[in-house]
Design a protein around this motif. Structure first.
Motif, PDB file in Angstrom:
ATOM      1  N   MET A  27    -106.693  25.895 -24.939  1.00 31.72           N
ATOM      2  CA  MET A  27    -107.216  27.226 -25.218  1.00 31.72           C
ATOM      3  C   MET A  27    -106.213  27.997 -26.074  1.00 31.72           C
ATOM      4  O   MET A  27    -105.028  27.970 -25.806  1.00 31.72           O
ATOM      5  CB  MET A  27    -107.393  28.009 -23.910  1.00 31.72           C
ATOM      6  CG  MET A  27    -108.698  27.805 -23.232  1.00 31.72           C
ATOM      7  SD  MET A  27    -108.898  29.024 -21.905  1.00 31.72           S
ATOM      8  CE  MET A  27    -110.247  28.271 -21.053  1.00 31.72           C
ATOM      9  N   ASN A  28    -106.749  28.711 -27.066  1.00 31.45           N
ATOM     10  CA  ASN A  28    -105.862  29.560 -27.864  1.00 31.45           C
ATOM     11  C   ASN A  28    -105.732  30.940 -27.208  1.00 31.45           C
ATOM     12  O   ASN A  28    -106.409  31.250 -26.225  1.00 31.45           O
ATOM     13  CB  ASN A  28    -106.367  29.667 -29.320  1.00 31.45           C
ATOM     14  CG  ASN A  28    -107.740  30.316 -29.410  1.00 31.45           C
ATOM     15  OD1 ASN A  28    -108.039  31.262 -28.692  1.00 31.45           O
ATOM     16  ND2 ASN A  28    -108.580  29.800 -30.312  1.00 31.45           N
ATOM     17  N   GLY A  29    -104.843  31.764 -27.763  1.00 29.43           N
ATOM     18  CA  GLY A  29    -104.545  33.067 -27.169  1.00 29.43           C
ATOM     19  C   GLY A  29    -105.762  33.964 -27.044  1.00 29.43           C
ATOM     20  O   GLY A  29    -105.935  34.663 -26.042  1.00 29.43           O
ATOM     21  N   HIS A  30    -106.630  33.951 -28.067  1.00 25.63           N
ATOM     22  CA  HIS A  30    -107.836  34.803 -28.042  1.00 25.63           C
ATOM     23  C   HIS A  30    -108.785  34.365 -26.925  1.00 25.63           C
ATOM     24  O   HIS A  30    -109.350  35.220 -26.229  1.00 25.63           O
ATOM     25  CB  HIS A  30    -108.538  34.741 -29.408  1.00 25.63           C
ATOM     26  CG  HIS A  30    -109.798  35.542 -29.457  1.00 25.63           C
ATOM     27  ND1 HIS A  30    -109.795  36.922 -29.463  1.00 25.63           N
ATOM     28  CD2 HIS A  30    -111.099  35.147 -29.468  1.00 25.63           C
ATOM     29  CE1 HIS A  30    -111.050  37.353 -29.486  1.00 25.63           C
ATOM     30  NE2 HIS A  30    -111.851  36.300 -29.494  1.00 25.63           N
ATOM     31  N   GLU A  31    -108.977  33.060 -26.765  1.00 28.10           N
ATOM     32  CA  GLU A  31    -109.868  32.542 -25.708  1.00 28.10           C
ATOM     33  C   GLU A  31    -109.327  32.888 -24.319  1.00 28.10           C
ATOM     34  O   GLU A  31    -110.091  33.265 -23.430  1.00 28.10           O
ATOM     35  CB  GLU A  31    -110.010  31.019 -25.842  1.00 28.10           C
ATOM     36  CG  GLU A  31    -110.835  30.580 -27.026  1.00 28.10           C
ATOM     37  CD  GLU A  31    -110.806  29.072 -27.239  1.00 28.10           C
ATOM     38  OE1 GLU A  31    -111.827  28.527 -27.685  1.00 28.10           O
ATOM     39  OE2 GLU A  31    -109.762  28.452 -26.954  1.00 28.10           O
ATOM     40  N   TYR A  52    -108.613  26.145 -16.276  1.00 35.12           N
ATOM     41  CA  TYR A  52    -107.460  26.533 -17.097  1.00 35.12           C
ATOM     42  C   TYR A  52    -106.176  26.562 -16.268  1.00 35.12           C
ATOM     43  O   TYR A  52    -105.148  25.995 -16.666  1.00 35.12           O
ATOM     44  CB  TYR A  52    -107.734  27.901 -17.737  1.00 35.12           C
ATOM     45  CG  TYR A  52    -106.502  28.588 -18.262  1.00 35.12           C
ATOM     46  CD1 TYR A  52    -105.800  28.080 -19.358  1.00 35.12           C
ATOM     47  CD2 TYR A  52    -106.034  29.751 -17.660  1.00 35.12           C
ATOM     48  CE1 TYR A  52    -104.671  28.718 -19.840  1.00 35.12           C
ATOM     49  CE2 TYR A  52    -104.898  30.397 -18.139  1.00 35.12           C
ATOM     50  CZ  TYR A  52    -104.214  29.876 -19.219  1.00 35.12           C
ATOM     51  OH  TYR A  52    -103.088  30.508 -19.690  1.00 35.12           O
ATOM     52  N   LYS A 101    -102.748  24.247 -16.362  1.00 33.68           N
ATOM     53  CA  LYS A 101    -101.460  24.890 -16.667  1.00 33.68           C
ATOM     54  C   LYS A 101    -100.459  24.725 -15.524  1.00 33.68           C
ATOM     55  O   LYS A 101     -99.284  24.455 -15.742  1.00 33.68           O
ATOM     56  CB  LYS A 101    -101.704  26.385 -16.938  1.00 33.68           C
ATOM     57  CG  LYS A 101    -100.466  27.174 -17.320  1.00 33.68           C
ATOM     58  CD  LYS A 101    -100.263  27.201 -18.802  1.00 33.68           C
ATOM     59  CE  LYS A 101     -98.937  27.837 -19.170  1.00 33.68           C
ATOM     60  NZ  LYS A 101     -99.062  29.050 -19.930  1.00 33.68           N
ATOM     61  N   ASP A 120    -100.110  32.968 -17.956  1.00 33.44           N
ATOM     62  CA  ASP A 120    -100.438  32.869 -19.379  1.00 33.44           C
ATOM     63  C   ASP A 120     -99.214  32.827 -20.290  1.00 33.44           C
ATOM     64  O   ASP A 120     -99.245  32.206 -21.346  1.00 33.44           O
ATOM     65  CB  ASP A 120    -101.335  34.043 -19.802  1.00 33.44           C
ATOM     66  CG  ASP A 120    -102.670  34.038 -19.074  1.00 33.44           C
ATOM     67  OD1 ASP A 120    -103.030  33.000 -18.483  1.00 33.44           O
ATOM     68  OD2 ASP A 120    -103.348  35.086 -19.082  1.00 33.44           O
TER      69      ASP A 120
END
Length: 194
Positions: A1-5, A76, A80, A149
Motif C-alpha cells: 500500500m502506498n501512503g495515500h491508500e 494491512y 506490517k 504506519d
C-alpha cells in the motif's frame, strides 16, 4: 500500500469506529431512557464481550470481519506487524474476557439497583462521559495508527507489550479522573440537596 491508500484506509477506519461507538452509546442511553435496569445492560454487555472474544478465538489468525474496512485494516496490520499482530490479537481476546467478567460482576452487584438515571443532573454526567470516551477512543486509535504506519518492522518489535503498559497507565489515569468526577458530582449533589 502506498501512503495515500494507507491514509484513506485510516480515515475510513476512524469514521466507522466513531459511528459504531456513537451507535453503541446511543443504544445504551436509549436502554436507560426506557427504564432498563443498569444491571440488565451490564449483563448484556458481559454476554456480548464473551461472544465477541469467543468468535475472535475461533477465527484464530484470520483477518475476516463482517465490517469490510476492519478486514482491510487487519490485513494491512497483520502484514506490517507480523508476529506482533498475533500477540495483539490474543491480548484483545483477554481484554474482552476481562471486560465481560467485570460487566457480569457489576451486573450481579447492582441487580437490585434503583438509581434514577433520568434526572437532569445525571444527563450532564452522561454527556461528560460520552465526550471523554470519544476523545479517549479517537486519541488512542490515532496514536496506534501513527505508530504502525510510520514505524519500520524492526521498530515494531515488542510493540504489543509497550502498548499494554501505556494502556494500563492511561487506564489508571482515566479511572482516577472518572471516579474523581463521579465522586465530586455525587458529593456536590448530596450537599445541594441538604
Amino acid at each position: 500500500m502506498n501512503g495515500h491508500e494507507i491514509k484513506n484506509l485510516r480515515m475510513k477506519q476512524l469514521a466507522v469506529t466513531n459511528v459504531i461507538l456513537l451507535s453503541c452509546l446511543i443504544l445504551f442511553y436509549l436502554m436507560i431512557f426506557f427504564s432498563m435496569n443498569i444491571a440488565h445492560i451490564l449483563l448484556v454487555l458481559g454476554i456480548l464481550c464473551f461472544i465477541h472474544a469467543g468468535v475472535r478465538m475461533k477465527k484464530g489468525g484470520s483477518t475476516k470481519s463482517i465490517i469490510p474496512i476492519y478486514e482491510k485494516v487487519a490485513i494491512y496490520e497483520k502484514e506490517k506487524l507480523g508476529d506482533e499482530w498475533y500477540k495483539q490479537s490474543k491480548l484483545k481476546n483477554i481484554v474482552y474476557l476481562i471486560i465481560g467478567c467485570i460487566a457480569l460482576l457489576q451486573s450481579y452487584m447492582n441487580w437490585n439497583s434503583t438509581v434514577n438515571f433520568l434526572r437532569p443532573d445525571m444527563i450532564g454526567m452522561f454527556v461528560g462521559i460520552t465526550i471523554l470516551l470519544l476523545i479517549t477512543a479517537n486519541v488512542s486509535l490515532l496514536i496506534h495508527n501513527r505508530k504502525i504506519d510510520y514505524s519500520s518492522v524492526k521498530e515494531l518489535k515488542g510493540y504489543t507489550w509497550k502498548s499494554v503498559l501505556v494502556a494500563i497507565v492511561l487506564g489508571i489515569v482515566l479511572a482516577i479522573v472518572f471516579f474523581t468526577f463521579i465522586f465530586s458530582y455525587v458529593i456536590s449533589n448530596t450537599l445541594a440537596s441538604h
